[in-house]
Design a protein around this motif. Structure first.
Motif, PDB file in Angstrom:
ATOM      1  N   SER A  94      -0.708  10.226  13.069  1.00 12.36           N
ATOM      2  CA  SER A  94      -1.940  11.017  12.992  1.00 12.36           C
ATOM      3  C   SER A  94      -2.661  10.667  11.697  1.00 12.36           C
ATOM      4  CB  SER A  94      -1.601  12.505  13.020  1.00 12.36           C
ATOM      5  OG  SER A  94      -0.884  12.829  11.844  1.00 12.36           O
ATOM      6  N   VAL A  95      -3.917  11.066  11.625  1.00 13.07           N
ATOM      7  CA  VAL A  95      -4.700  10.821  10.410  1.00 13.07           C
ATOM      8  C   VAL A  95      -4.082  11.597   9.240  1.00 13.07           C
ATOM      9  CG1 VAL A  95      -6.983  11.176   9.374  1.00 13.07           C
ATOM     10  CG2 VAL A  95      -6.785  10.307  11.729  1.00 13.07           C
ATOM     11  N   ASP A  96      -3.558  12.802   9.506  1.00  9.14           N
ATOM     12  CA  ASP A  96      -2.914  13.597   8.450  1.00  9.14           C
ATOM     13  C   ASP A  96      -1.727  12.862   7.841  1.00  9.14           C
ATOM     14  OD1 ASP A  96      -4.621  15.630   8.634  1.00  9.14           O
ATOM     15  OD2 ASP A  96      -3.263  17.056   9.621  1.00  9.14           O
ATOM     16  N   VAL A  97      -0.901  12.271   8.716  1.00  8.84           N
ATOM     17  CA  VAL A  97       0.268  11.522   8.230  1.00  8.84           C
ATOM     18  C   VAL A  97      -0.211  10.387   7.321  1.00  8.84           C
ATOM     19  CG1 VAL A  97       2.083   9.907   8.972  1.00  8.84           C
ATOM     20  CG2 VAL A  97       1.804  12.090  10.156  1.00  8.84           C
ATOM     21  N   ILE A  98      -1.231   9.656   7.755  1.00  7.93           N
ATOM     22  CA  ILE A  98      -1.740   8.528   6.950  1.00  7.93           C
ATOM     23  C   ILE A  98      -2.207   9.031   5.584  1.00  7.93           C
ATOM     24  CG2 ILE A  98      -3.587   6.798   6.773  1.00  7.93           C
ATOM     25  CD1 ILE A  98      -3.412   6.455   9.791  1.00  7.93           C
ATOM     26  N   LYS A  99      -2.954  10.108   5.583  1.00  5.36           N
ATOM     27  CA  LYS A  99      -3.495  10.617   4.310  1.00  5.36           C
ATOM     28  C   LYS A  99      -2.368  11.022   3.358  1.00  5.36           C
ATOM     29  CE  LYS A  99      -8.108  11.688   5.760  1.00  5.36           C
ATOM     30  NZ  LYS A  99      -9.047  12.641   6.329  1.00  5.36           N
ATOM     31  N   ARG A 100      -1.326  11.636   3.930  1.00  7.56           N
ATOM     32  CA  ARG A 100      -0.182  12.053   3.101  1.00  7.56           C
ATOM     33  C   ARG A 100       0.498  10.856   2.432  1.00  7.56           C
ATOM     34  NH1 ARG A 100       4.310  14.063   5.738  1.00  7.56           N
ATOM     35  NH2 ARG A 100       3.150  14.452   7.650  1.00  7.56           N
ATOM     36  N   TYR A 101       0.717   9.791   3.203  1.00 12.07           N
ATOM     37  CA  TYR A 101       1.396   8.609   2.644  1.00 12.07           C
ATOM     38  C   TYR A 101       0.490   7.849   1.694  1.00 12.07           C
ATOM     39  CZ  TYR A 101       5.710   9.074   5.247  1.00 12.07           C
ATOM     40  OH  TYR A 101       6.928   9.520   5.704  1.00 12.07           O
ATOM     41  N   ARG A 102      -0.798   7.807   1.979  1.00 14.53           N
ATOM     42  CA  ARG A 102      -1.760   7.149   1.081  1.00 14.53           C
ATOM     43  C   ARG A 102      -1.723   7.809  -0.297  1.00 14.53           C
ATOM     44  NH1 ARG A 102      -3.961   2.232   2.222  1.00 14.53           N
ATOM     45  NH2 ARG A 102      -5.474   2.223   3.900  1.00 14.53           N
ATOM     46  N   GLU A 103      -1.625   9.149  -0.272  1.00 14.68           N
ATOM     47  CA  GLU A 103      -1.608   9.909  -1.523  1.00 14.68           C
ATOM     48  C   GLU A 103      -0.311   9.670  -2.288  1.00 14.68           C
ATOM     49  OE1 GLU A 103      -2.188  14.390  -1.585  1.00 14.68           O
ATOM     50  OE2 GLU A 103      -4.083  13.611  -0.727  1.00 14.68           O
ATOM     51  N   LYS A 104       0.796   9.635  -1.537  1.00 15.40           N
ATOM     52  CA  LYS A 104       2.112   9.464  -2.163  1.00 15.40           C
ATOM     53  C   LYS A 104       2.309   8.032  -2.684  1.00 15.40           C
ATOM     54  CE  LYS A 104       6.942  10.489  -1.227  1.00 15.40           C
ATOM     55  NZ  LYS A 104       7.930  10.552  -0.171  1.00 15.40           N
ATOM     56  N   TYR A 105       1.737   7.053  -2.003  1.00 15.36           N
ATOM     57  CA  TYR A 105       1.924   5.641  -2.392  1.00 15.36           C
ATOM     58  C   TYR A 105       0.572   4.962  -2.587  1.00 15.36           C
ATOM     59  CZ  TYR A 105       6.648   6.387  -0.520  1.00 15.36           C
ATOM     60  OH  TYR A 105       7.904   6.854  -0.280  1.00 15.36           O
ATOM     61  N   PRO A 106      -0.166   5.336  -3.612  1.00 16.12           N
ATOM     62  CA  PRO A 106      -1.502   4.746  -3.780  1.00 16.12           C
ATOM     63  C   PRO A 106      -1.418   3.240  -4.063  1.00 16.12           C
ATOM     64  CG  PRO A 106      -0.913   6.081  -5.681  1.00 16.12           C
ATOM     65  CD  PRO A 106       0.174   6.280  -4.681  1.00 16.12           C
ATOM     66  N   GLY A 107      -2.441   2.511  -3.615  1.00 15.48           N
ATOM     67  CA  GLY A 107      -2.523   1.081  -3.968  1.00 15.48           C
ATOM     68  C   GLY A 107      -1.768   0.158  -3.037  1.00 15.48           C
ATOM     69  N   ARG A 108      -0.906   0.695  -2.153  1.00  8.81           N
ATOM     70  CA  ARG A 108      -0.170  -0.194  -1.221  1.00  8.81           C
ATOM     71  C   ARG A 108      -1.037  -0.445   0.002  1.00  8.81           C
ATOM     72  NH1 ARG A 108       2.370   2.899  -4.922  1.00  8.81           N
ATOM     73  NH2 ARG A 108       4.617   2.580  -5.045  1.00  8.81           N
ATOM     74  N   PRO A 109      -1.069  -1.697   0.505  1.00 13.20           N
ATOM     75  CA  PRO A 109      -1.830  -1.928   1.744  1.00 13.20           C
ATOM     76  C   PRO A 109      -1.161  -1.217   2.924  1.00 13.20           C
ATOM     77  CG  PRO A 109      -0.659  -3.929   1.072  1.00 13.20           C
ATOM     78  CD  PRO A 109      -0.420  -2.917  -0.003  1.00 13.20           C
ATOM     79  N   LEU A 110      -1.997  -0.726   3.838  1.00 15.18           N
ATOM     80  CA  LEU A 110      -1.468  -0.054   5.032  1.00 15.18           C
ATOM     81  C   LEU A 110      -1.558  -1.018   6.218  1.00 15.18           C
ATOM     82  CD1 LEU A 110      -0.477   2.450   6.617  1.00 15.18           C
ATOM     83  CD2 LEU A 110      -2.876   3.099   6.884  1.00 15.18           C
ATOM     84  N   VAL A 111      -0.385  -1.407   6.714  1.00 14.27           N
ATOM     85  CA  VAL A 111      -0.311  -2.295   7.881  1.00 14.27           C
ATOM     86  C   VAL A 111      -0.024  -1.411   9.092  1.00 14.27           C
ATOM     87  CG1 VAL A 111       0.872  -4.288   8.896  1.00 14.27           C
ATOM     88  CG2 VAL A 111       0.632  -4.123   6.403  1.00 14.27           C
ATOM     89  N   VAL A 112      -0.921  -1.460  10.077  1.00 14.79           N
ATOM     90  CA  VAL A 112      -0.772  -0.579  11.244  1.00 14.79           C
ATOM     91  C   VAL A 112      -0.461  -1.403  12.489  1.00 14.79           C
ATOM     92  CG1 VAL A 112      -1.963   1.083  12.739  1.00 14.79           C
ATOM     93  CG2 VAL A 112      -2.221   1.239  10.268  1.00 14.79           C
ATOM     94  N   TYR A 113       0.597  -0.992  13.165  1.00 13.52           N
ATOM     95  CA  TYR A 113       1.022  -1.623  14.418  1.00 13.52           C
ATOM     96  C   TYR A 113      -0.025  -1.289  15.482  1.00 13.52           C
ATOM     97  CZ  TYR A 113       4.651  -2.783  17.995  1.00 13.52           C
ATOM     98  OH  TYR A 113       5.384  -3.333  19.015  1.00 13.52           O
TER      99      TYR A 113
END
Ligand code: 13P
Ligand code: SF4
Length: 307
Positions: A94-113
């Motif tokens: 979900s978008v919420d899950v993405i936002k949570r991980y983005r906040e916890k791990y800033p600066g890492r690229p997000l690779v989406v299956y």
């Protein structure tokens, strides 16, 4: 003429009338694979959708595949014969899950299956399929990446690319591979077919994957049957791939690791609902351009990176 023959004939006629092409995933029902113009894995289906010159694309697969075809073809009608054919793995992101991980791990690229919905893909830096995930992550300069939503594919990518791959969310999985293509079923199949080569999809858990002679996407598994040598093979994935393998290699003995490993969502596409979709030109899949535009750009860039 029998019921089946007349249904097939009706679909052929509708295809001509609509100037339509049927793209089918390797897990589709045998009769759906047999009527398709092209059968392939997610990467091949995305590429075929990009090249399609027909006016109408019928996507015989799950919803995210139809969405991907619609995103790549904003000017074509993409029909998805069963809107209920979702993907439980895609629903983990979900978008919420993405936002949570983005906040916890800033600066890492997000690779989406690619097994994810368009609203989630909107936030991706890269979009991959099982055939391209490890190759793409290996080519990134970053040593640490976020990978969503399949934890088993994330662990496979980490192993091949030699990088730290953080699964988003921690427990994302495909229930078919997680529970029906796990170590138990793999060991049971190997005991029944001790001489067989074992091919496993990277969505299967690590303990099953580590027993394999080959790990890859559904179409990579098909090619490996031709390349590995030997005449007996076990396919560690959804059972539909066996039909395709037996068609391609009539001289080889090919068995599923577990004949009960059925993706019920993939099987929701039938000859009846394909005929109905072509007849009525619905359901049409539409992705709002405010989301589709960004996803198209990321998808095309990601496909180019692994060409
Ligand atoms: P492939 O891209 O390997 O065909 O996989 C799609 C899928 O849904 C696997 O469960
Ligand atoms: Fe989704 Fe698993 Fe079905 Fe593939 S096999 S479509 S990942 S539920």
């Amino acid at each position: 003429m029998g019921y089946l023959d007349s249904l097939v004939e009706r679909i052929e006629e509708l295809k001509r009338r609509r100037n339509a092409v049927i793209l089918a995933h390797n897990y589709q029902l045998p009769e759906v694979q047999d009527i398709a113009d092209y059968v392939g894995d997610s990467l091949e289906l995305a590429r075929k959708a990009m090249e399609a010159s027909a006016d109408v694309i019928v996507m015989a697969g799950v919803r995210f595949m139809a969405e991907t075809a619609a995103i790549l073809n904003p000017d074509k009608a993409v029909l998805h014969p069963s809107p209920e054919a979702g993907c439980p793995l895609a629903s983990f992101l979900s978008v919420d899950v993405i936002k949570r991980y983005r906040e916890k791990y800033p600066g890492r690229p997000l690779v989406v299956y690619v097994n994810s919905y368009a609203e989630a893909k909107y936030y991706a830096d890269y979009i991959v399929t099982s055939a391209s995930a490890a190759r793409l992550v290996s080519r990134l300069e970053e040593e640490e990446v976020l990978f969503a939503p399949d934890r088993n594919l994330a662990s496979y990518v980490a192993e091949v690319a030699g990088k730290r791959v953080i699964p988003v969310p921690v427990g994302g999985h495909c229930p078919v591979h997680e529970y029906l293509v796990n170590e138990y079923y793999v060991r049971r199949a190997l005991e029944e077919h001790p001489g067989a080569k074992l091919l496993v999809h990277p969505e299967a858990p690590p303990a099953a994957r580590r027993l394999a002679d080959f790990v890859g996407s559904t179409s990579q598994m098909l090619r490996a049957i031709g390349e590995l040598g030997g005449d007996e093979f076990l396919l560690g994935t959804e059972e539909g791939l066996v039909h395709r393998a037996r068609r391609l290699y009539p001289g080889k003995r090919v068995y599923p690791v577990n004949p009960g490993a059925v993706c019920i969502d993939m099987k929701k596409i039938t000859l009846q609902n394909i005929a109905h979709a072509l007849e009525n030109m619905k359901p049409v899949v539409r992705v709002d351009e405010s989301i589709a535009g960004r996803v198209r750009e990321v998808l095309e860039r990601s496909l180019e990176l692994v060409r």
